[in-house]
Design a protein around this motif. Structure first.
Motif, PDB file in Angstrom:
ATOM      1  N   VAL A  50      39.860  -8.125 -22.522  1.00  0.00           N
ATOM      2  CA  VAL A  50      40.482  -9.288 -23.158  1.00  0.00           C
ATOM      3  C   VAL A  50      41.817  -9.538 -22.460  1.00  0.00           C
ATOM      4  CG1 VAL A  50      41.310 -10.259 -25.336  1.00  0.00           C
ATOM      5  CG2 VAL A  50      39.512  -8.512 -25.367  1.00  0.00           C
ATOM      6  N   ASP A  51      42.053 -10.753 -22.002  1.00  0.00           N
ATOM      7  CA  ASP A  51      43.365 -11.084 -21.426  1.00  0.00           C
ATOM      8  C   ASP A  51      44.230 -11.643 -22.556  1.00  0.00           C
ATOM      9  OD1 ASP A  51      42.187 -10.301 -19.110  1.00  0.00           O
ATOM     10  OD2 ASP A  51      42.282 -12.245 -18.099  1.00  0.00           O
ATOM     11  N   VAL A  52      45.234 -10.857 -22.960  1.00  0.00           N
ATOM     12  CA  VAL A  52      46.004 -11.223 -24.151  1.00  0.00           C
ATOM     13  C   VAL A  52      47.145 -12.169 -23.785  1.00  0.00           C
ATOM     14  CG1 VAL A  52      47.251 -10.380 -26.163  1.00  0.00           C
ATOM     15  CG2 VAL A  52      45.401  -9.010 -25.189  1.00  0.00           C
ATOM     16  N   GLU A  53      46.850 -13.450 -23.923  1.00  0.00           N
ATOM     17  CA  GLU A  53      47.828 -14.527 -23.729  1.00  0.00           C
ATOM     18  C   GLU A  53      47.477 -15.596 -24.744  1.00  0.00           C
ATOM     19  OE1 GLU A  53      46.128 -14.821 -19.884  1.00  0.00           O
ATOM     20  OE2 GLU A  53      45.464 -16.880 -20.176  1.00  0.00           O
ATOM     21  N   ASP A  54      48.435 -16.470 -25.054  1.00  0.00           N
ATOM     22  CA  ASP A  54      48.140 -17.497 -26.046  1.00  0.00           C
ATOM     23  C   ASP A  54      47.689 -18.794 -25.354  1.00  0.00           C
ATOM     24  OD1 ASP A  54      47.784 -18.487 -28.597  1.00  0.00           O
ATOM     25  OD2 ASP A  54      49.681 -17.700 -29.338  1.00  0.00           O
ATOM     26  N   SER A  76      47.903  -4.050 -18.285  1.00  0.00           N
ATOM     27  CA  SER A  76      48.933  -5.054 -18.020  1.00  0.00           C
ATOM     28  C   SER A  76      48.348  -6.341 -17.419  1.00  0.00           C
ATOM     29  CB  SER A  76      49.947  -4.432 -17.054  1.00  0.00           C
ATOM     30  OG  SER A  76      50.695  -5.415 -16.396  1.00  0.00           O
ATOM     31  N   HIS A  77      48.882  -7.468 -17.888  1.00  0.00           N
ATOM     32  CA  HIS A  77      48.506  -8.776 -17.343  1.00  0.00           C
ATOM     33  C   HIS A  77      49.750  -9.436 -16.732  1.00  0.00           C
ATOM     34  CE1 HIS A  77      45.869 -12.082 -16.701  1.00  0.00           C
ATOM     35  NE2 HIS A  77      46.209 -12.830 -17.721  1.00  0.00           N
ATOM     36  N   GLY A  78      50.740  -8.562 -16.349  1.00  0.00           N
ATOM     37  CA  GLY A  78      51.999  -9.071 -15.802  1.00  0.00           C
ATOM     38  C   GLY A  78      52.971  -9.426 -16.904  1.00  0.00           C
ATOM     39  N   ALA A  87      54.982 -12.496 -17.489  1.00  0.00           N
ATOM     40  CA  ALA A  87      54.985 -13.819 -18.124  1.00  0.00           C
ATOM     41  C   ALA A  87      53.966 -14.750 -17.477  1.00  0.00           C
ATOM     42  CB  ALA A  87      56.379 -14.438 -18.050  1.00  0.00           C
ATOM     43  N   HIS A  88      52.824 -14.193 -17.089  1.00  0.00           N
ATOM     44  CA  HIS A  88      51.700 -14.964 -16.551  1.00  0.00           C
ATOM     45  C   HIS A  88      52.059 -15.794 -15.327  1.00  0.00           C
ATOM     46  CE1 HIS A  88      47.679 -16.890 -16.816  1.00  0.00           C
ATOM     47  NE2 HIS A  88      47.405 -15.755 -17.443  1.00  0.00           N
ATOM     48  N   ARG A  89      52.910 -15.227 -14.449  1.00  0.00           N
ATOM     49  CA  ARG A  89      53.117 -15.888 -13.156  1.00  0.00           C
ATOM     50  C   ARG A  89      52.040 -15.414 -12.205  1.00  0.00           C
ATOM     51  NH1 ARG A  89      57.888 -18.494 -13.185  1.00  0.00           N
ATOM     52  NH2 ARG A  89      59.462 -17.606 -14.564  1.00  0.00           N
ATOM     53  N   ALA A 107      45.640  -9.556 -12.411  1.00  0.00           N
ATOM     54  CA  ALA A 107      46.492 -10.662 -11.972  1.00  0.00           C
ATOM     55  C   ALA A 107      46.152 -11.924 -12.763  1.00  0.00           C
ATOM     56  CB  ALA A 107      46.286 -10.923 -10.487  1.00  0.00           C
ATOM     57  N   PRO A 108      47.187 -12.646 -13.239  1.00  0.00           N
ATOM     58  CA  PRO A 108      46.935 -13.933 -13.888  1.00  0.00           C
ATOM     59  C   PRO A 108      46.098 -14.829 -12.971  1.00  0.00           C
ATOM     60  CG  PRO A 108      49.218 -13.305 -14.178  1.00  0.00           C
ATOM     61  CD  PRO A 108      48.609 -12.294 -13.234  1.00  0.00           C
ATOM     62  N   SER A 109      45.063 -15.423 -13.513  1.00  0.00           N
ATOM     63  CA  SER A 109      44.186 -16.334 -12.757  1.00  0.00           C
ATOM     64  C   SER A 109      43.647 -15.715 -11.468  1.00  0.00           C
ATOM     65  CB  SER A 109      44.912 -17.638 -12.414  1.00  0.00           C
ATOM     66  OG  SER A 109      45.326 -18.254 -13.592  1.00  0.00           O
ATOM     67  N   PHE A 110      43.395 -14.404 -11.500  1.00  0.00           N
ATOM     68  CA  PHE A 110      42.779 -13.726 -10.333  1.00  0.00           C
ATOM     69  C   PHE A 110      43.476 -14.124  -9.042  1.00  0.00           C
ATOM     70  CE2 PHE A 110      39.576 -14.503 -13.651  1.00  0.00           C
ATOM     71  CZ  PHE A 110      39.438 -13.197 -14.070  1.00  0.00           C
ATOM     72  N   PHE A 115      37.483 -12.351 -21.479  1.00  0.00           N
ATOM     73  CA  PHE A 115      37.734 -13.595 -22.211  1.00  0.00           C
ATOM     74  C   PHE A 115      39.135 -13.529 -22.828  1.00  0.00           C
ATOM     75  CE2 PHE A 115      37.121 -11.809 -26.409  1.00  0.00           C
ATOM     76  CZ  PHE A 115      36.318 -10.712 -26.134  1.00  0.00           C
ATOM     77  N   HIS A 116      39.507 -14.574 -23.560  1.00  0.00           N
ATOM     78  CA  HIS A 116      40.871 -14.693 -24.117  1.00  0.00           C
ATOM     79  C   HIS A 116      40.803 -14.891 -25.631  1.00  0.00           C
ATOM     80  CE1 HIS A 116      40.854 -16.451 -20.037  1.00  0.00           C
ATOM     81  NE2 HIS A 116      42.003 -15.807 -19.899  1.00  0.00           N
ATOM     82  N   PRO A 117      41.833 -14.430 -26.358  1.00  0.00           N
ATOM     83  CA  PRO A 117      41.852 -14.658 -27.810  1.00  0.00           C
ATOM     84  C   PRO A 117      41.754 -16.136 -28.180  1.00  0.00           C
ATOM     85  CG  PRO A 117      43.554 -13.066 -27.193  1.00  0.00           C
ATOM     86  CD  PRO A 117      42.970 -13.596 -25.911  1.00  0.00           C
TER      87      PRO A 117
HETATM   88 ZN   LIG Z   1      45.622 -14.819 -17.914  1.00  0.00          ZN
END
Ligand SMILES: [Zn+2]
Length: 285
Positions: free
Chosen positions: A16-20, A89-91, A93-95, A129-132, A230-232
């Motif tokens: 799960v990629d935890v971002e809003d 970790s997904h970084g 702040a999603h940069r 990495a955000p957005s691969f 997937f994402h929440p």
């Molecule tokens: Zn993401």
């Protein structure tokens, strides 16, 4: 009668990629990071629903979480750990990795890892990495991850896509020159092309049976565990709409949000799922 042979059933990796909903890369130009704190957040309730679903189905997962989330919602991160899941970790702040210099990226992944470890009280071994956004132009990012103490990355989707993808990358787990393990998102190969089979928009776009077929094929033909993401926000049809985005972005983000929770539930019941560190036997540091 062909009853499925349970001995042949692999355990797959649920992630799960935890971002809003307002932090996704497609909304970068529409929602300034400086305004994130003022946005209505829905991540906590969506993560709670996911945790309840995973518990019902006996599934465990790896949650690639933003450092921003650990700062803003420390209790949510601890709840994820207490429920038996892995925090990765997904970084910060999603940069996207591809939009950062090497020193910026190193600082980004370092501080996200430290923040997540502080808050979760567990070792953080993995990064996505955000957005691969790791590709041929920034392979140095893998060295930064190894230097920052990560053991694995799940940052490559070996498909053709207008925003991400590295179609010529290996399709399955492979060790890089610096010792880091890369765990690409699952694809299935058809007519010399890799097709996405590990989540993303296609899971919401195509009927569920397409995903089921593809994952079964990876398990039975390739004899490999699938890595699904997937994402929440994908189970939240009532999320506030972001204004001014293109028709294509709107279609991709909002398509079938009202059907995804039921689809995920079927996915959890049709296959066996566990955390990445268990499926791939990532050892302690
Ligand atoms: Zn993401």
């Amino acid at each position: 009668m062909n009853a499925p042979d349970l001995r042949l059933e692999l355990v797959n990796s649920l992630t799960v990629d935890v971002e809003d909903y307002f932090q996704v890369s497609a909304f970068d130009r529409h929602v300034d990071r400086h305004h994130w704190d003022a946005m209505e957040c829905r991540v906590e309730r969506n993560v709670e629903r996911l945790l309840a679903m995973f518990e019902r189905r006996g599934a465990r997962a790896t949650f690639f979480t933003l450092g921003w989330m650990a700062h803003r919602y420390p209790a949510m991160v601890r709840t994820i750990v207490q429920a038996g899941h892995e925090v990765a970790s997904h970084g910060s702040a999603h940069r996207r990795a591809s939009e950062q210099s090497r020193p910026e990226f190193r600082e980004d992944v370092d501080s996200a890892r430290k923040k997540l470890e502080d808050v979760s009280g567990t070792a953080v071994r993995g990064y996505r990495a955000p957005s691969f956004s790791i590709g041929h132009g920034n392979l140095w990012a893998f060295d930064c991850l190894a230097e920052a103490g990560y053991a694995y990355s799940s940052s490559i989707y070996p498909v053709r896509h207008d925003h991400y993808g590295m179609p010529d990358a290996p399709r399955f787990a492979h060790r890089l020159h610096n010792g880091l393990l890369e765990l690409p998102i699952t694809t299935t190969r058809l007519m010399s092309r890799n097709l996405p089979a590990g989540g993303g928009g296609f899971f919401r776009l195509l009927p569920y049976r397409a995903s089921k077929w593809a994952i079964e094929r990876v398990n039975r033909v390739d004899r490999q565990p699938a890595i699904f993401y997937f994402h929440p926000w994908e189970i939240d049809p009532h999320q506030p709409r972001i204004r001014g985005v293109s028709a294509k972005t709107r279609f991709r983000h909002y398509l079938n949000l009202d059907r995804t929770e039921a689809r995920l539930d079927r996915l959890l019941s049709d296959f066996r799922w566990d955390r990445i560190d268990r499926v791939f036997e990532i050892g302690a540091a």
